[in-house]
Design a protein around this motif. Structure first.
Motif, short mmCIF file in Angstrom:
data_model
loop_
_atom_site.label_atom_id
_atom_site.label_comp_id
_atom_site.label_asym_id
_atom_site.label_seq_id
_atom_site.Cartn_x
_atom_site.Cartn_y
_atom_site.Cartn_z
N ARG A 20 0.84 -1.19 0.00
CA ARG A 20 0.00 0.00 0.00
C ARG A 20 0.87 1.24 0.00
O ARG A 20 2.01 1.21 0.46
CB ARG A 20 -0.95 0.02 1.20
CG ARG A 20 -0.29 0.20 2.55
CD ARG A 20 -1.34 0.07 3.67
NE ARG A 20 -0.78 0.27 4.99
CZ ARG A 20 -1.45 0.08 6.11
NH1 ARG A 20 -2.72 -0.34 6.07
NH2 ARG A 20 -0.87 0.28 7.28
N GLN A 21 0.30 2.33 -0.53
CA GLN A 21 1.01 3.60 -0.60
C GLN A 21 0.07 4.69 -0.16
O GLN A 21 -0.94 4.97 -0.83
CB GLN A 21 1.53 3.87 -2.01
CG GLN A 21 2.41 5.10 -2.09
CD GLN A 21 3.15 5.18 -3.41
OE1 GLN A 21 2.77 4.56 -4.40
NE2 GLN A 21 4.22 5.95 -3.42
N ALA A 22 0.40 5.28 0.99
CA ALA A 22 -0.38 6.39 1.51
C ALA A 22 0.10 7.69 0.86
O ALA A 22 1.24 7.76 0.37
CB ALA A 22 -0.24 6.47 3.02
N PRO A 23 -0.74 8.72 0.85
CA PRO A 23 -0.34 9.99 0.22
C PRO A 23 0.95 10.52 0.80
O PRO A 23 1.12 10.61 2.02
CB PRO A 23 -1.52 10.91 0.55
CG PRO A 23 -2.68 10.01 0.73
CD PRO A 23 -2.12 8.76 1.34
N GLY A 24 1.90 10.84 -0.08
CA GLY A 24 3.16 11.41 0.35
C GLY A 24 4.14 10.44 0.98
O GLY A 24 5.17 10.85 1.50
N ARG A 25 3.83 9.14 0.93
CA ARG A 25 4.69 8.15 1.57
C ARG A 25 5.10 7.08 0.57
O ARG A 25 4.53 6.97 -0.52
CB ARG A 25 3.97 7.53 2.76
CG ARG A 25 3.49 8.57 3.77
CD ARG A 25 2.90 7.95 5.00
NE ARG A 25 3.90 7.28 5.82
CZ ARG A 25 3.65 6.73 6.99
NH1 ARG A 25 2.41 6.76 7.48
NH2 ARG A 25 4.59 6.14 7.68
N GLU A 26 6.11 6.31 0.95
CA GLU A 26 6.58 5.23 0.09
C GLU A 26 5.61 4.05 0.09
O GLU A 26 4.85 3.86 1.04
CB GLU A 26 7.96 4.76 0.54
CG GLU A 26 9.05 5.79 0.38
CD GLU A 26 10.42 5.22 0.76
OE1 GLU A 26 11.42 5.92 0.53
OE2 GLU A 26 10.48 4.11 1.29
N ARG A 27 5.69 3.27 -0.97
CA ARG A 27 4.91 2.04 -1.05
C ARG A 27 5.52 1.01 -0.08
O ARG A 27 6.74 0.81 -0.09
CB ARG A 27 4.93 1.50 -2.47
CG ARG A 27 3.94 0.41 -2.75
CD ARG A 27 3.93 0.08 -4.24
NE ARG A 27 3.61 1.24 -5.05
CZ ARG A 27 3.50 1.22 -6.37
NH1 ARG A 27 3.69 0.07 -7.03
NH2 ARG A 27 3.21 2.30 -7.04
N VAL A 28 4.70 0.40 0.73
CA VAL A 28 5.20 -0.55 1.73
C VAL A 28 4.42 -1.86 1.63
O VAL A 28 3.24 -1.89 1.29
CB VAL A 28 5.11 0.00 3.16
CG1 VAL A 28 6.01 1.22 3.32
CG2 VAL A 28 3.68 0.35 3.54
N GLN A 29 5.10 -2.93 1.97
CA GLN A 29 4.51 -4.26 1.95
C GLN A 29 3.68 -4.46 3.20
O GLN A 29 4.11 -4.10 4.30
CB GLN A 29 5.62 -5.30 1.88
CG GLN A 29 5.17 -6.73 1.69
CD GLN A 29 6.36 -7.67 1.52
OE1 GLN A 29 7.51 -7.23 1.44
NE2 GLN A 29 6.11 -8.96 1.48
N VAL A 30 2.48 -5.04 3.03
CA VAL A 30 1.63 -5.27 4.19
C VAL A 30 1.29 -6.74 4.41
O VAL A 30 0.99 -7.14 5.53
CB VAL A 30 0.33 -4.44 4.14
CG1 VAL A 30 0.63 -2.96 4.21
CG2 VAL A 30 -0.50 -4.77 2.91
N ALA A 31 1.33 -7.55 3.34
CA ALA A 31 0.98 -8.96 3.51
C ALA A 31 1.60 -9.79 2.40
O ALA A 31 1.74 -9.31 1.27
CB ALA A 31 -0.53 -9.15 3.50
#
Length: 112
Positions: free
Chosen positions: A38-49
């Motif tokens: 997932r990628q939140a506004p203004g943040r890097e894409r991160v693995q969640v599952a």
């Protein structure tokens, strides 16, 4: 080349639930690990599952106990069941696997 199409996002109130789907084309997913990011506004894409081909799973601390990743190999589809959603879960959600291009993602907004 493998491509994914994500769907199922939307606007939900805190504490609510959503189930995301991600259908693959171009290659079967059954022998591969699949992942949600997932990628939140203004943040890097991160693995969640992550769901390995053998069935083992991994979750980030931020979603552990609330999100569940699953797959239907016959439908070449990966799912992410999200419960007890929080405003911090607001992001564009993507699925991927080895060799796949990033798709368009699906927007999840958690707000009252």
């Amino acid at each position: 080349q493998v491509q994914f199409v994500e769907s199922g996002g939307g606007l939900v109130q805190p504490g609510g639930s959503l189930k995301l789907s991600c259908r693959a084309s171009g290659r079967g997913i059954d022998l591969y690990a699949v992942h949600w990011y997932r990628q939140a506004p203004g943040r890097e894409r991160v693995q969640v599952a992550t769901l390995l081909s053998g069935g083992n799973t991994w979750y980030s601390n931020s979603v552990k106990g609330r999100f569940t990743i699953s797959r239907d190999n016959a439908k070449n589809t990966v799912y992410l069941q999200m419960n007890d959603l929080k405003p911090d879960d607001t992001a564009v959600y993507y699925c991927t696997m080895q060799g796949a291009d990033w798709g368009q993602g699906t927007q999840v907004t958690v707000s009252s």
